[in-house]
Scaffold this motif. Structure first.
Motif, PDB file in Angstrom:
ATOM      1  N   TRP A 177       0.840  -1.201   0.000  1.00 52.12           N
ATOM      2  CA  TRP A 177       0.000   0.000   0.000  1.00 52.12           C
ATOM      3  C   TRP A 177       0.873   1.247   0.000  1.00 52.12           C
ATOM      4  N   TYR A 200       2.671   1.677  -3.405  1.00 55.11           N
ATOM      5  CA  TYR A 200       1.734   2.132  -4.437  1.00 55.11           C
ATOM      6  C   TYR A 200       1.488   3.636  -4.312  1.00 55.11           C
ATOM      7  N   TYR A 201       1.173   4.084  -3.102  1.00 59.45           N
ATOM      8  CA  TYR A 201       0.864   5.505  -2.936  1.00 59.45           C
ATOM      9  C   TYR A 201       2.116   6.389  -2.950  1.00 59.45           C
ATOM     10  N   VAL A 258       2.221   6.982  -6.612  1.00 61.94           N
ATOM     11  CA  VAL A 258       1.166   7.924  -6.996  1.00 61.94           C
ATOM     12  C   VAL A 258       1.580   9.342  -6.600  1.00 61.94           C
ATOM     13  N   SER A 259       2.125   9.482  -5.404  1.00 60.37           N
ATOM     14  CA  SER A 259       2.466  10.818  -4.912  1.00 60.37           C
ATOM     15  C   SER A 259       3.526  11.502  -5.767  1.00 60.37           C
ATOM     16  N   MET A 262      -6.053  11.627  -0.905  1.00 58.99           N
ATOM     17  CA  MET A 262      -6.000  10.487   0.018  1.00 58.99           C
ATOM     18  C   MET A 262      -7.176  10.515   0.991  1.00 58.99           C
TER      19      MET A 262
END
Length: 90
Positions: A50, A53-54, A57-58, A71
């Protein structure tokens, strides 16, 4: 916590099964992580998956305040809204 795909629009319309939707959801998190961690695909999303993944994305979002908003809107991390479970609130 378990992902519930019963009320996903593609399941309701008969385009996909619940298992297909669940598989797509899990792949979103596990796909990139497994490239650097062979053998890690297990059908569960770990905190490391998790976070990775983020983290990825960030990197594509220029402003921290926008990332924070995204978020909170996605995961209700700030606890400001009442949420329903799954697609159908089950």
């Amino acid at each position: 916590q378990t992902y519930n795909a019963k009320k996903h629009p593609d399941v309701i319309q008969g385009k996909k099964t619940e298992d297909e939707i669940l598989g797509e959801f899990l792949d979103t998190f596990e796909q990139h992580y497994s490239q650097n961690h062979p053998g890690s695909r297990d059908g569960q999303i770990s905190l490391d998956e998790w976070n990775e993944y983020y983290n990825n994305v960030s990197m594509s979002i220029d402003r921290d305040d926008y990332f924070e908003l995204m978020m909170n809107n996605t995961w209700n991390l700030d606890g400001k809204r009442v949420t329903k479970k799954g697609w159908g609130g089950e």
